[in-house]
Design an enzyme around this catalytic site. Structure first.
Site, PDB file in Angstrom:
ATOM      1  N   ASP A   1     -33.032  -9.190  23.385  1.00  0.00           N
ATOM      2  CA  ASP A   1     -34.228  -9.701  24.083  1.00  0.00           C
ATOM      3  C   ASP A   1     -34.715  -8.806  25.222  1.00  0.00           C
ATOM      4  OD1 ASP A   1     -34.317 -11.922  22.408  1.00  0.00           O
ATOM      5  OD2 ASP A   1     -33.112 -13.157  23.738  1.00  0.00           O
TER       6      ASP A   1
ATOM      7  N   HIS B   1     -39.635 -14.640  20.440  1.00  0.00           N
ATOM      8  CA  HIS B   1     -38.697 -15.384  21.274  1.00  0.00           C
ATOM      9  C   HIS B   1     -39.417 -16.603  21.851  1.00  0.00           C
ATOM     10  CE1 HIS B   1     -35.068 -15.929  23.651  1.00  0.00           C
ATOM     11  NE2 HIS B   1     -35.856 -16.241  24.663  1.00  0.00           N
TER      12      HIS B   1
ATOM     13  N   GLY C   1     -37.445 -21.412   8.766  1.00  0.00           N
ATOM     14  CA  GLY C   1     -38.406 -20.465   8.222  1.00  0.00           C
ATOM     15  C   GLY C   1     -39.873 -20.852   8.334  1.00  0.00           C
TER      16      GLY C   1
ATOM     17  N   LEU D   1     -27.617 -10.000  16.176  1.00  0.00           N
ATOM     18  CA  LEU D   1     -28.144  -8.752  16.727  1.00  0.00           C
ATOM     19  C   LEU D   1     -28.401  -7.775  15.578  1.00  0.00           C
ATOM     20  CD1 LEU D   1     -25.956  -8.034  19.892  1.00  0.00           C
ATOM     21  CD2 LEU D   1     -28.406  -8.532  19.830  1.00  0.00           C
TER      22      LEU D   1
END
Length: 194
Positions: free
Chosen positions: A147, A106, A14, A89
């Site tokens: 992605d 990402h 986090g 997902l």
């Protein structure tokens, strides 16, 4: 307009979540209203709690259940979702409920090193194995295909042949800390305030 309530979805330590909460702490436009994790032991939940942000745990069955997730997000009047190291997902019903209002970070320069299994150290290991001369971070809209959503922003950093996987991870992480909150702010401004 009132502040936009965002939910941050996390799966791990986090650091991006904490960075976002601190970045928007005094914002007149963005309120970090909720942190959600698919893992009860995600340290991101501890970081959020320490900063006074409500948290919720949504393991896969709950995450994929509209009758659990939609009331949860409605309870906090969530208008925008930020994935910050969130591994599952996102279910289609959420993507449909929040069109172009879910974004993901990402740790590579998509479309390279994206897709199933490409997260965290796996990405940096692949970058190292390929002998890349640069890496970076990508922020993109979330779609049903992992992605593959439209790229919003990318930031790059050069690599040395001597860089270890940990060196690559650290260089990329520096980019995340510097740029991710600003990109989130930009997208929210363009979505709600333009």
């Amino acid at each position: 307009m009132n502040r936009i309530n965002i939910a941050i979805f996390v799966s791990g330590s986090g650091t991006n979540c904490e960075n976002l909460i601190k970045y928007f702490a005094d914002s007149e436009r963005v309120n970090c209203a909720l942190v959600v994790s698919n893992k009860a032991d995600a340290y991101g939940l501890v970081r959020a709690t320490n900063l006074g942000i409500p948290t919720a745990v949504a393991p896969k069955p709950e995450l994929n259940d509209p009758e659990v997730m939609m009331p949860l997000l409605q309870q906090y009047d969530i208008q925008f979702i930020v994935l910050a190291g969130f591994l599952p997902l996102v279910p289609n019903f959420l993507i449909e409920a929040f069109p172009r209002r879910i974004i993901n970070i990402h740790p590579a320069l998509l479309p390279k090193y994206g897709g199933k299994g490409m997260w965290g150290h796996h990405v940096h290991e692949a970058v190292k194995a390929a002998g890349e001369r640069e890496t970076g971070m990508t922020v993109h809209f979330v779609t049903p295909v992992c992605d593959s959503g439209e790229i919003i922003a990318q930031y790059r950093t050069p690599l040395l042949p001597t860089d270890s996987v940990d060196d690559i991870a650290e260089k990329e992480h520096v980019l995340e800390m510097e740029h991710f909150p600003k990109v989130v702010e930009q997208v929210i401004n363009e979505t709600f305030f333009c």
